[in-house]
Design a protein around this motif. Structure first.
Motif, PDB file in Angstrom:
ATOM      1  N   TYR A   1       0.841  -1.204   0.000  1.00 20.96           N
ATOM      2  CA  TYR A   1       0.000   0.000   0.000  1.00 20.96           C
ATOM      3  C   TYR A   1       0.879   1.258   0.000  1.00 20.96           C
ATOM      4  CZ  TYR A   1      -3.442   3.320   1.962  1.00 20.96           C
ATOM      5  OH  TYR A   1      -4.250   4.397   2.196  1.00 20.96           O
ATOM      6  N   TYR A   2       1.913   1.295   0.832  1.00 21.67           N
ATOM      7  CA  TYR A   2       2.784   2.478   0.903  1.00 21.67           C
ATOM      8  C   TYR A   2       3.762   2.548  -0.263  1.00 21.67           C
ATOM      9  CZ  TYR A   2       0.880   3.578   5.484  1.00 21.67           C
ATOM     10  OH  TYR A   2       0.038   3.903   6.508  1.00 21.67           O
ATOM     11  N   LYS A   3       4.141   1.389  -0.789  1.00 23.09           N
ATOM     12  CA  LYS A   3       5.019   1.410  -1.970  1.00 23.09           C
ATOM     13  C   LYS A   3       4.314   2.118  -3.125  1.00 23.09           C
ATOM     14  CE  LYS A   3       8.023  -2.587  -1.257  1.00 23.09           C
ATOM     15  NZ  LYS A   3       8.248  -4.029  -1.551  1.00 23.09           N
ATOM     16  N   LYS A   4       3.016   1.895  -3.242  1.00 24.05           N
ATOM     17  CA  LYS A   4       2.240   2.512  -4.326  1.00 24.05           C
ATOM     18  C   LYS A   4       2.274   4.025  -4.250  1.00 24.05           C
ATOM     19  CE  LYS A   4      -1.180  -1.041  -4.703  1.00 24.05           C
ATOM     20  NZ  LYS A   4      -2.496  -1.284  -4.115  1.00 24.05           N
ATOM     21  N   SER A   5       2.254   4.567  -3.034  1.00 20.74           N
ATOM     22  CA  SER A   5       2.237   6.037  -2.927  1.00 20.74           C
ATOM     23  C   SER A   5       3.652   6.605  -2.821  1.00 20.74           C
ATOM     24  CB  SER A   5       1.380   6.474  -1.739  1.00 20.74           C
ATOM     25  OG  SER A   5       1.888   5.914  -0.544  1.00 20.74           O
ATOM     26  N   ASP A   6       4.664   5.719  -3.003  1.00 20.17           N
ATOM     27  CA  ASP A   6       6.039   6.203  -3.133  1.00 20.17           C
ATOM     28  C   ASP A   6       6.622   6.834  -1.870  1.00 20.17           C
ATOM     29  OD1 ASP A   6       7.585   5.704  -5.294  1.00 20.17           O
ATOM     30  OD2 ASP A   6       7.718   7.804  -5.917  1.00 20.17           O
ATOM     31  N   ILE A   7       6.150   6.432  -0.704  1.00 21.04           N
ATOM     32  CA  ILE A   7       6.723   6.983   0.524  1.00 21.04           C
ATOM     33  C   ILE A   7       7.440   5.904   1.338  1.00 21.04           C
ATOM     34  CG2 ILE A   7       5.070   8.894   0.742  1.00 21.04           C
ATOM     35  CD1 ILE A   7       3.620   7.221   2.875  1.00 21.04           C
ATOM     36  N   TRP A   8       7.601   4.704   0.746  1.00 16.67           N
ATOM     37  CA  TRP A   8       8.169   3.567   1.470  1.00 16.67           C
ATOM     38  C   TRP A   8       9.691   3.514   1.388  1.00 16.67           C
ATOM     39  CZ3 TRP A   8      11.088  -0.473  -0.593  1.00 16.67           C
ATOM     40  CH2 TRP A   8      11.297  -1.577   0.246  1.00 16.67           C
ATOM     41  N   SER A   9      10.355   3.151   2.495  1.00 21.14           N
ATOM     42  CA  SER A   9      11.763   2.740   2.474  1.00 21.14           C
ATOM     43  C   SER A   9      11.901   1.477   3.303  1.00 21.14           C
ATOM     44  CB  SER A   9      12.693   3.775   3.102  1.00 21.14           C
ATOM     45  OG  SER A   9      12.294   5.071   2.823  1.00 21.14           O
TER      46      SER A   9
END
Ligand code: ADP
Ligand code: ADP
Ligand code: ADP
Length: 214
Positions: A186-194
């Motif tokens: 879910y967070y990878k999709k919005s590009d805020i994941w590390s």
């Protein structure tokens, strides 16, 4: 900063969160600590939650979302930003958090995943000691307190959590993989994941978190 820390039980969320608070001056909201404080106070919510927590299950989304909303909207320490630790733990929690933050014009900026293989977590969890009032954690072998079973800062006794046993951990890891890990996508999709390798030493993990936030 406005961020969430994601990771299985024992990944080091509670260990790293104070570093983030010191560096960024945000509030640290640890939903497990909040629930344990309800248990300590003997509230109805605490009594309900304790049964679920001791079995390694998850408390209902509705209760958890209301708990976090209340803090984010009313705790003045959170106005500068927040570090969420242990929340969200399900897709509905992540969606409701997102909707609320967007409504407030304060979208989430970072989702940091602390990655550790399950086999390393047993030793971390079964050796964990905590100072109940502050949530500070130690480890019998990896990070022992200066004085046996006493908090370094207050000198108060350290305790072992009732859910920090091998049996409950197994269920908590099951819940993590089934219900919490999907929020990574879910967070990878919005590009805020590390993603961080959190099997390293605490100081190295902290350095890698700082690099990821840059
Ligand atoms: P979480 O909040 O993610 O459940 P904690 O921060 O409480 O995890 O850490 C779990 C246990 O592992 C604690 O006893 C802590 O001292 C220890 N620990 C934390 N980070 C590390 C690390 N990088 N290496 C070894 N042990 C660690
Ligand atoms: P850990 O440090 O091992 O990751 P926490 O202290 O964050 O564990 O949480 C302890 C327990 O509290 C969980 O096993 C779960 O029962 C409950 N809990 C905490 N946060 C949540 C949440 N966001 N949703 C549902 N249950 C939660
Ligand atoms: P090394 O002997 O490789 O230099 P350390 O003596 O620093 O490593 O640490 C030994 C183990 O204890 C490692 O697994 C490390 O992750 C863990 N450890 C060290 N400091 C802490 C801490 N503050 N909290 C939790 N675990 C720690």
């Amino acid at each position: 900063i406005r961020m969430v820390l994601i990771g299985p039980p024992g990944a080091g969320k509670g260990t790293q969160a104070p570093n983030l608070v010191n560096k960024f001056g945000a509030c640290h909201l640890a939903t497990g600590d909040m629930l344990r404080s309800q248990i300590a106070k003997g509230t109805d919510l605490g009594k309900e939650a304790k049964k679920i927590m001791d079995q390694g299950g998850l408390v209902s989304d509705e209760i958890m979302v209301n708990m976090i909303k209340d803090e984010l909207l009313n705790n003045p320490a959170c106005k500068k930003g927040f570090i969420l630790d242990g929340f969200p733990r399900t897709i509905p929690q992540a969606e409701k958090l997102n909707a609320m933050l967007i409504e407030q014009n304060t979208p989430l900026q970072n989702a940091v995943e602390l990655k550790v293989d399950d086999d390393l977590l047993v030793a971390r969890i079964t050796g964990r000691l905590i100072h109940q009032a502050s949530g500070r954690s130690y480890h019998k072998l990896f990070n022992p307190p200066k004085e046996d079973m006493k908090d370094d800062v207050t000198g108060e006794p350290l305790i072992q959590r009732s859910d920090d046993n091998a049996e409950a951990l197994k269920k908590r890891l099951g819940a993590y993989h089934q219900q919490t890990e999907p929020i990574v996508e879910y967070y990878k999709k919005s590009d805020i994941w590390s993603g961080i390798d959190a099997s390293k030493k605490p100081t190295e993990v902290w350095e890698d978190i700082l690099i990821a936030l840059n």
